[in-house]
Design a protein around this motif. Structure first.
Motif, PDB file in Angstrom:
ATOM      1  N   ASP A  93       0.802  -1.224   0.000  1.00  0.00           N
ATOM      2  CA  ASP A  93       0.000   0.000   0.000  1.00  0.00           C
ATOM      3  C   ASP A  93       0.836   1.277   0.000  1.00  0.00           C
ATOM      4  O   ASP A  93       0.297   2.375   0.155  1.00  0.00           O
ATOM      5  CB  ASP A  93      -0.962   0.009   1.191  1.00  0.00           C
ATOM      6  CG  ASP A  93      -0.254  -0.106   2.541  1.00  0.00           C
ATOM      7  OD1 ASP A  93       0.995  -0.193   2.561  1.00  0.00           O
ATOM      8  OD2 ASP A  93      -0.956  -0.125   3.577  1.00  0.00           O
ATOM      9  N   ASN A  94       2.154   1.151  -0.192  1.00  0.00           N
ATOM     10  CA  ASN A  94       2.977   2.344  -0.300  1.00  0.00           C
ATOM     11  C   ASN A  94       2.573   3.124  -1.551  1.00  0.00           C
ATOM     12  O   ASN A  94       2.330   2.538  -2.614  1.00  0.00           O
ATOM     13  CB  ASN A  94       4.458   1.950  -0.376  1.00  0.00           C
ATOM     14  CG  ASN A  94       5.391   3.126  -0.204  1.00  0.00           C
ATOM     15  OD1 ASN A  94       5.400   4.047  -1.006  1.00  0.00           O
ATOM     16  ND2 ASN A  94       6.194   3.093   0.838  1.00  0.00           N
ATOM     17  N   THR A  95       2.502   4.434  -1.450  1.00  0.00           N
ATOM     18  CA  THR A  95       2.066   5.252  -2.585  1.00  0.00           C
ATOM     19  C   THR A  95       3.008   5.131  -3.786  1.00  0.00           C
ATOM     20  O   THR A  95       2.603   5.415  -4.920  1.00  0.00           O
ATOM     21  CB  THR A  95       1.942   6.738  -2.182  1.00  0.00           C
ATOM     22  OG1 THR A  95       3.194   7.190  -1.639  1.00  0.00           O
ATOM     23  CG2 THR A  95       0.847   6.917  -1.144  1.00  0.00           C
ATOM     24  N   LEU A  96       4.248   4.719  -3.562  1.00  0.00           N
ATOM     25  CA  LEU A  96       5.168   4.535  -4.679  1.00  0.00           C
ATOM     26  C   LEU A  96       4.650   3.487  -5.669  1.00  0.00           C
ATOM     27  O   LEU A  96       4.963   3.541  -6.861  1.00  0.00           O
ATOM     28  CB  LEU A  96       6.554   4.134  -4.169  1.00  0.00           C
ATOM     29  CG  LEU A  96       7.371   5.263  -3.519  1.00  0.00           C
ATOM     30  CD1 LEU A  96       8.582   4.705  -2.819  1.00  0.00           C
ATOM     31  CD2 LEU A  96       7.788   6.294  -4.560  1.00  0.00           C
ATOM     32  N   TRP A  97       3.834   2.548  -5.176  1.00  0.00           N
ATOM     33  CA  TRP A  97       3.307   1.524  -6.076  1.00  0.00           C
ATOM     34  C   TRP A  97       2.375   2.116  -7.125  1.00  0.00           C
ATOM     35  O   TRP A  97       2.096   1.479  -8.149  1.00  0.00           O
ATOM     36  CB  TRP A  97       2.591   0.430  -5.284  1.00  0.00           C
ATOM     37  CG  TRP A  97       3.535  -0.518  -4.606  1.00  0.00           C
ATOM     38  CD1 TRP A  97       3.672  -0.738  -3.264  1.00  0.00           C
ATOM     39  CD2 TRP A  97       4.480  -1.384  -5.242  1.00  0.00           C
ATOM     40  NE1 TRP A  97       4.651  -1.673  -3.029  1.00  0.00           N
ATOM     41  CE2 TRP A  97       5.159  -2.082  -4.228  1.00  0.00           C
ATOM     42  CE3 TRP A  97       4.820  -1.626  -6.577  1.00  0.00           C
ATOM     43  CZ2 TRP A  97       6.158  -3.013  -4.499  1.00  0.00           C
ATOM     44  CZ3 TRP A  97       5.817  -2.552  -6.859  1.00  0.00           C
ATOM     45  CH2 TRP A  97       6.470  -3.233  -5.826  1.00  0.00           C
TER      46      TRP A  97
END
Length: 223
Positions: free
Chosen positions: A28-32
């Motif tokens: 769920d990291n926004t980098l994904w």
């Protein structure tokens, strides 16, 4: 040896700034959000449509990051021990890496929903060496189970990919797979095999040169 690269499926691995993309198992990291979502998976040996699966990958020059999200609530896991046999009897995702299409050797990571790893080196004709392990400290995997899906997230060091001669010219020849166990009778389970690339085999078999595609590592940041 025939160069099959031109004919192979490709997935673009976007480059992110060097960061501490923390592997939590949740994906769920926004980098994904910067990753391309790959959903092009089929079960060539089963008429039923497989559960939806998403694969994403990123890299930052130091690590290759990967994330599987499988939309499945009937998860099969064999918990009797942490042996190869137990992992092999469980629902799992798989990544195979090869230096070239001779498959001599190639490297396999099979990871179940508890983030247990079956790592081994393989040779032609399904000659597997389970005594081999991915270089220590160069692989991290975590997982989580949600209401309607499960996630398996991990990182692999670029240095280990280079050491194993897997990363060449910013390309990694890769097989992306899943094994799903379905209960056909009480306590009797049979696997269904899902693949990114259809290996064109009459029987389920990922251990063929035709089952691989290419991860292409983007070599500059998008502006």
């Amino acid at each position: 040896m025939q160069n099959m690269t031109q004919e192979m499926k490709k997935y673009e691995v976007h480059l992110i700034e060097k960061s501490q993309l923390e592997i939590t198992g949740k994906g769920d990291n926004t980098l994904w959000n910067q990753a391309t979502i790959l959903t092009d998976f089929t079960s060539p040996w089963d008429a039923a449509l497989p559960a939806k699966m998403e694969f994403k990958a990123l890299w930052d020059g130091v690590n290759l990051f990967f994330c599987f999200t499988v939309f499945d609530t009937l998860i099969r896991i064999d918990k009797k021990d942490d042996s190869i046999q137990s992992i092999g009897n469980s629902d799992r995702v798989e990544l195979f890496f090869r230096p070239d299409n001779s498959l001599n050797p190639y490297y396999c990571l099979e990871i179940d929903t508890a983030a247990r790893i079956m790592d081994f080196v393989a040779y032609p004709n399904k000659n597997f060496d389970f005594e081999w392990n991915w270089p220590q400290g160069q692989l991290e995997v975590k997982s989580s189970i949600q209401d309607k899906s499960y996630t398996i997230e991990g990182s692999i060091s670029i240095s280990s990919l280079k050491m194993l001669n897997i990363l060449n010219d910013n390309k990694i020849e890769t097989g992306i797979f899943k094994a799903k166990y379905n209960e056909i009778e009480k306590s009797i389970f049979e696997p269904t095999y899902i693949s990114w690339v259809d290996p064109d085999s009459k029987t389920p078999n990922f251990h063929l040169p035709s089952s691989f595609g290419v991860l292409h590592l983007e070599n500059r940041l998008s502006i």
